[in-house]
Design an enzyme around this catalytic site. Sequence first.
Site, PDB file in Angstrom:
ATOM      1  N   LYS A  37       0.808  -1.215   0.000  1.00 33.34           N
ATOM      2  CA  LYS A  37       0.000   0.000   0.000  1.00 33.34           C
ATOM      3  C   LYS A  37       0.849   1.277   0.000  1.00 33.34           C
ATOM      4  CE  LYS A  37      -1.408   0.744   4.060  1.00 33.34           C
ATOM      5  NZ  LYS A  37      -1.302   1.937   4.904  1.00 33.34           N
ATOM      6  N   THR A  38       1.798   1.338   0.914  1.00 34.91           N
ATOM      7  CA  THR A  38       2.618   2.542   1.014  1.00 34.91           C
ATOM      8  C   THR A  38       3.434   2.722  -0.259  1.00 34.91           C
ATOM      9  OG1 THR A  38       2.770   2.151   3.369  1.00 34.91           O
ATOM     10  CG2 THR A  38       4.280   3.749   2.455  1.00 34.91           C
ATOM     11  N   ASP A 217      -4.215   8.257   3.258  1.00 40.53           N
ATOM     12  CA  ASP A 217      -3.757   6.918   3.626  1.00 40.53           C
ATOM     13  C   ASP A 217      -4.504   6.453   4.888  1.00 40.53           C
ATOM     14  OD1 ASP A 217      -2.329   4.614   3.570  1.00 40.53           O
ATOM     15  OD2 ASP A 217      -0.481   5.463   4.379  1.00 40.53           O
ATOM     16  N   GLU A 218      -4.603   5.162   5.090  1.00 41.09           N
ATOM     17  CA  GLU A 218      -5.315   4.605   6.257  1.00 41.09           C
ATOM     18  C   GLU A 218      -6.714   5.210   6.366  1.00 41.09           C
ATOM     19  OE1 GLU A 218      -4.103   2.144   7.720  1.00 41.09           O
ATOM     20  OE2 GLU A 218      -1.955   2.319   8.074  1.00 41.09           O
ATOM     21  N   GLN A 267      -9.075  -3.386   8.603  1.00 44.16           N
ATOM     22  CA  GLN A 267      -8.087  -2.912   9.576  1.00 44.16           C
ATOM     23  C   GLN A 267      -8.543  -1.665  10.313  1.00 44.16           C
ATOM     24  OE1 GLN A 267      -3.801  -3.286   8.641  1.00 44.16           O
ATOM     25  NE2 GLN A 267      -4.450  -3.916   6.610  1.00 44.16           N
ATOM     26  N   ARG A 618       0.679  -9.191  10.922  1.00 44.68           N
ATOM     27  CA  ARG A 618       2.013  -8.578  11.066  1.00 44.68           C
ATOM     28  C   ARG A 618       3.100  -9.624  10.857  1.00 44.68           C
ATOM     29  NH1 ARG A 618       0.639  -4.417   9.508  1.00 44.68           N
ATOM     30  NH2 ARG A 618      -1.324  -5.503   9.222  1.00 44.68           N
TER      31      ARG A 618
END
Length: 750
Positions: A37-38, A217-218, A267, A618
């Site tokens: 994503k980043t 983002d997020e 998330q 994670r």
Amino acid sequence: MAEKLPPYLSSLNPEQLAAVRHEGGNLLILAGAGSGKTRVITTKIAYLVRERGVDPESILAVTFTNKAAKEMRDRAAAIESRCSRAVMRTFHSFGAWFLRRNAAAAGLDSNFTIYDDDDQTTILHGLLPQYNRSECSRLVQTISRAKDLGLDPDSPSLGTLLADPEARRIYAMYQEKLRSTGNVDFGDLIGLPARLLARDEAVRRRTRQRFRVTLVDEYQDSNVAQFELLRLLAGPTAEPAAWPSSDGEDPRSPRPAYVCVVGDDDQSIYRFRGAEVRNILRFPELFPGTEIVRLERNYRSFQSILDVAGQVVSRNSGRLGKKLVAERLGGAKPELALLDDEEAEAAYCARVCKERVAGGGRWSEVAILYRTNAQSRTFENLFVREKIPYRIVGSSRFYDREEVKDALAYLAMLCNPRDEVAFKRVVNKPARGVGETSVELVLDSAASLGGDLMAASRSPVEGLRGKARSGLKDFASLLGSLGESLGGKATEGDSLASLARLLVEDSGLLEYHRSQDEVAGTQKAANLEELVNAASLYPRSREGLAEFLETIELDRSIAGEQAEAADAVTLITMHNTKGLEFPVVIATGLEQGLFPREEEEGEDLEEQRRLFYVAVTRAKDELRLTSCRWRRLHGKLFETGPSRFLGEIDSSFLRRSTKAHAVAAARPFGSGSSSPGIRAGAARPDSSSAPPRESWRAGIAVYHEDYGAGYVLKVSPTPSSGPLVVVRFETGKQAQFFPKFTTKLEIAHE
DNA sequence: AGTGCAACTCTTTTT
DNA sequence: GAGTTGCACT
């Protein structure tokens, strides 16, 4: 026919590339955990600048954490250096930036102070002395939630949040106080820009002309107020904005900006702070012409790990739906360890860490995740004894410390003489004889001076005599001399630290805390030194001071904390792991009553499932889950059942730890209803689940309360006193003990 | 005004 | 179990 792509694009997968090159309508990127994503968002910024000729200054990219903003800035600039001219900030930092640039239009001074929860409580407590501090703190919470929802004191729908009509009045009073002193809280950093954009046509046009591209983002963690702000920034959308604009949409205003949001509905874990999952669920509907790109290829974890995550989160209703597929097939089945209690859990984790290192790995490859901060202590205790290096990730609360806040309040006064919270905090600290009554008189006097508390302190205040009067004078002259030092010529290499040092010394704060430290065994003086040290990163000037203060207000992480170089096991709450990854993850405390909590159902339960999903995804190589039969909560021992989440995982996807205690492992678990929750007061059985009797023999590692770690040199039996143990400590000291008679010596486990 | 002791309350917490 | 808050005491 393969087209020739520059290297920074050619390494993307087709979906990532599509997301990067998409243009036209708006874009929603649904990015599963570990799907790059980043990388996509930073590449997209670089692509727009480099390939599409977009002026970097017309790009606005917002994130939720300072760390994420920094990472975005660094990574985008690494691909294309011009990207550093784009505005890449957190939502709140953008709000502050925007308000300082449009201060007059927003009805603020450009040097306004940003108040945190504690300051907010102080404001409210000042307005409502009949309520105690914790009641005020609760009210502040509610007001903050109202602001998260974009609700004003006079919003009709406020009633559903604030049942008590009195609360509405309190909210209005609080808001009036902030406005009259020209300062803001966190909620205002979102709400005031939105209102200004809605109300002021010129500001709106200017802002929309500047920002042609907005990325978030997020996005799943945005709240309603942030959503409204985004909509006002971007331009006309499906529904009118919540706040009426004076003049309607100007047909000459530029076309809407391109909006690209990136997130993962699975998330979303900050509902309790006002995050609104529906923002992402309804994005396509509210931003018309939205296309959706799904990033479902996971590059981080083995499929075996994603299976476990997916099984739990798939029980949630109201998902956009997305199936995460691992690029890394196979992998060992995640291990489930059913243990007796926290000590056994810590010992299990210690063993996993040591085995990893023994196998050539590093401590830093292992992360131990827990639901609540309090759980870290058992791990810390054992790891200290076992000499396992660890670091705890979390907010240090350094800037929340009383002595640090005091010093900062002096600095805040220099920057903004209308900061009433700061004034009240330090006008009589150290004691100068300026009591509550005197403070009220000064506040009244300041009211006629435009709220300037510095000016009010300098001028003779009517009604003040004796000690109060001279004390106030001392305070004013201290601030005056500090101000002179700030305005004076800075010499080469001179930083803000010199001002901070002058402050802590001349105010007497440092000296006061030095003497207090000796009595109380605290280290407040050291904290003040640390603050002086932190100031050394900024120039000694008004601008440097303002920047220092704003950085602290918006970013509580301590400067230099980012040093992640040390090789140590990570102890971290599940919430804090978002965005991180580790080769080995141990998710601990999977017990009904702890995770999830007993009473959680519906939306709350779904959020906990998402938290489980975040925690588990994670892990890159190895995932382990632990569940204890006994759990100490609030100092009391409870018997627990396994988390219902464990029952939601097909047992064929997990492997039971063979080393876990036999009795514990034998207990059944299944779906939530059949598993027992935490039962208070259950007596602990002594025979079945107590640890096996420890045996003393030469060579084993021991720990002594006073002398620390060591090992047993020799054991000799005695007729009636039990074994006599000779221990050699790491300090070199050698001593003998009868374990029967001392509790200070114990066997170091594993 | 400053200290001392008992009572209370506990999730998560990017900003 | 621990940290914080509130009240009472001097």
